[in-house]
Enzyme design. Structure first.
Site, PDB file in Angstrom:
ATOM      1  N   GLU A 126       0.852  -1.198   0.000  1.00 33.31           N
ATOM      2  CA  GLU A 126       0.000   0.000   0.000  1.00 33.31           C
ATOM      3  C   GLU A 126       0.883   1.241   0.000  1.00 33.31           C
ATOM      4  O   GLU A 126       2.087   1.132   0.303  1.00 33.31           O
ATOM      5  CB  GLU A 126      -0.896  -0.010   1.255  1.00 33.31           C
ATOM      6  CG  GLU A 126      -1.798  -1.228   1.283  1.00 33.31           C
ATOM      7  CD  GLU A 126      -2.803  -1.201   2.422  1.00 33.31           C
ATOM      8  OE1 GLU A 126      -2.737  -0.284   3.271  1.00 33.31           O
ATOM      9  OE2 GLU A 126      -3.647  -2.110   2.445  1.00 33.31           O
ATOM     10  N   ILE A 156       0.926  -2.948  -8.170  1.00 35.43           N
ATOM     11  CA  ILE A 156       0.377  -4.287  -8.362  1.00 35.43           C
ATOM     12  C   ILE A 156       0.739  -4.812  -9.758  1.00 35.43           C
ATOM     13  O   ILE A 156       0.188  -4.367 -10.771  1.00 35.43           O
ATOM     14  CB  ILE A 156      -1.157  -4.302  -8.123  1.00 35.43           C
ATOM     15  CG1 ILE A 156      -1.473  -3.731  -6.726  1.00 35.43           C
ATOM     16  CG2 ILE A 156      -1.722  -5.703  -8.320  1.00 35.43           C
ATOM     17  CD1 ILE A 156      -0.768  -4.409  -5.560  1.00 35.43           C
ATOM     18  N   GLY A 339      30.409   3.080 -25.479  1.00 37.27           N
ATOM     19  CA  GLY A 339      29.355   4.000 -25.945  1.00 37.27           C
ATOM     20  C   GLY A 339      28.165   3.263 -26.538  1.00 37.27           C
ATOM     21  O   GLY A 339      27.006   3.670 -26.348  1.00 37.27           O
ATOM     22  N   GLU A 362       9.252  -7.677  -4.059  1.00 31.66           N
ATOM     23  CA  GLU A 362       9.117  -8.903  -3.240  1.00 31.66           C
ATOM     24  C   GLU A 362      10.063  -8.845  -2.029  1.00 31.66           C
ATOM     25  O   GLU A 362      10.648  -9.855  -1.630  1.00 31.66           O
ATOM     26  CB  GLU A 362       9.300 -10.164  -4.082  1.00 31.66           C
ATOM     27  CG  GLU A 362       8.272 -10.208  -5.198  1.00 31.66           C
ATOM     28  CD  GLU A 362       7.599 -11.524  -5.439  1.00 31.66           C
ATOM     29  OE1 GLU A 362       7.852 -12.487  -4.715  1.00 31.66           O
ATOM     30  OE2 GLU A 362       6.777 -11.575  -6.373  1.00 31.66           O
TER      31      GLU A 362
END
Ligand code: CAA
Length: 378
Positions: A126, A156, A339, A362
């Site tokens: 969250e 998610i 490069g 995770e």
């Protein structure tokens, strides 16, 4: 310990390698342009890759966990985007139902997930609860034979395209993480809102969204496990999830090593291949040694998981080491390419961008250190 693979596991490796080279490699560009690989996922379902360790009776390929980890490892050498889609779908999108679901839940969802008809997502993080996942604020209130869920989730994976979401919400906030309960939520459930799609540094073909639950009504029959068991369900499945992410990281590291080795042999400066300089060849030696170490940790964790042993420490070690190996190998591969490595003409800049997240999602590598040290000190 014997880390040789069985004939069946080698067949899996060869099948996924062929598939990745023939069918995934031509789609890298579209995925880099943020196109979600729906068609490839469908093909993966046909090939049995969306449910490798799920039994044939339950719609899977009926193979072992090591074969599943091999599939993520091989796929990620070509596309880390598909590696994470597969790992999240299986480890944390399907296994929570397979391992903690009622017979009805398993019979209803697992064959659809394992065949690739459904895509799974896992909704723990969250805005205010990342590493401290147990402090999540989403609430589920019981009303008769259903729950009303309010709250929001971020980052998610698979979110925009998922058919099922394993949602963690607190049914008893006074109990802290012991009040967390898991639910199976289907796409289209009223109150489930798919929010902002993240613009990411890498893994451009994978979907990463926020979700909002606005009085989302979920039947009691969709509760996964008992009330209060949710945090354990989340952490238990993150063990195999972390081995999957470690395998994804290993695939990126191997791809970076292969690319750097091939280029170092071909690119000539000062009248000889740059690989003839110790400044380059020693980089390759260091990369190869770290890749070998990561491989041993990843497959050791997978085989212990297969044997039914507690692998929380081994999974964290594999993820921590393989992800750092991927980041270092990708940085060094860009350096070997010079490069050209900084341009989109070669894949090493993509490995560089894709590798970083494996140290974060995770469970950050700092959290893996928490898990490992707690095990050592208990
Ligand atoms: N496996 C099984 N059980 C575990 C476990 C594990 N790896 N880790 C902890 N547990 C158990 C503990 O033993 C404890 O059980 P008891 O209550 O019976 O003692 C219970 O779970 C709670 O554990 P803690 O008391 O240790 O909880 P905590 O609040 O201190 O947090 C933590 C522990 C390890 C830091 C945990 O919060 C954590 O892993 N945080 C990281 C979260 C995370 O990995 N998020 C990933 C989001 S998903 C994602 O990224 C997917 C994607 O899209 C790619």
């Amino acid at each position: 310990m014997d880390l040789r693979f069985t004939d069946e596991q080698e067949m899996m490796r060869k099948m996924v390698r062929d598939f990745a080279q023939k069918e995934v490699a031509p789609r890298i560009e579209s995925m880099e342009n943020e196109e979600f690989p729906t068609e490839i996922i469908k093909r993966m379902g046909e090939l049995g890759l969306m449910g490798v360790p799920v039994s044939e009776e339950q719609g899977g390929a009926g193979m072992d966990y090591t074969s599943y980890i091999i599939a993520i490892n091989e796929l990620s050498k070509v596309s880390a985007t598909l590696g994470v889609i597969l790992s999240v779908h299986t480890s944390v999108g399907t296994f929570p139902i397979l391992k903690f679901g009622t017979k009805e839940q398993v019979d209803h969802y697992v064959p659809k997930l394992a065949s690739g008809e459904y895509l799974g997502a896992f909704c723990l993080t969250e805005p205010g609860a990342g590493s401290d996942a147990g402090s999540l604020k989403t609430k589920a209130k019981k009303e008769g034979d259903h729950y009303i869920i309010n709250g929001s989730k971020v980052f998610i994976t698979n979110g925009e395209y998922a058919d099922t979401f394993i949602v963690f919400a607190n049914t008893n906030p006074e109990q802290g993480n012991k009040g967390i309960t898991a639910f199976i939520v289907e796409k289209g459930t009223p109150g489930l809102e798919i929010g902002k799609s993240e613009k990411k540094m890498g893994l451009h073909g994978s979907s990463t969204v926020s979700l909002n639950f606005d009085s989302m009504k979920v039947s009691e029959s969709q509760r996964l496990g008992e009330e209060g068991e949710g945090f354990k369900i989340a952490l238990a499945n993150l063990n195999i999830g972390r081995i999957g992410i470690a395998a994804q990281a290993l695939g990126i590291a191997e791809a970076a090593l292969d690319a750097a080795t091939g280029y170092a042999k071909e690119r000539e400066q000062f009248g000889k291949p740059i690989a003839k300089n110790q400044g380059v060849s020693f980089k390759l030696a260091d990369m190869a040694t770290a890749v070998e170490g990561a491989k041993l940790l990843v497959y050791n964790a997978a085989s212990k998981y297969q044997a039914g042993l507690d692998t929380s420490k081994e999974a964290s070690m594999a993820k921590k080491y393989a992800s750092t190996t991927a980041v270092n190998a990708a940085i060094e591969a860009v350096q070997v390419f010079g490069g050209y490595g900084y341009t989109e003409d070669y894949p090493v800049e993509r490995y560089f961008r894709d590798a970083k997240i494996t140290q974060i999602y995770e469970g950050t590598n700092e959290i893996q250190n928490v898990v490992i040290s707690r095990q050592l000190l208990k």
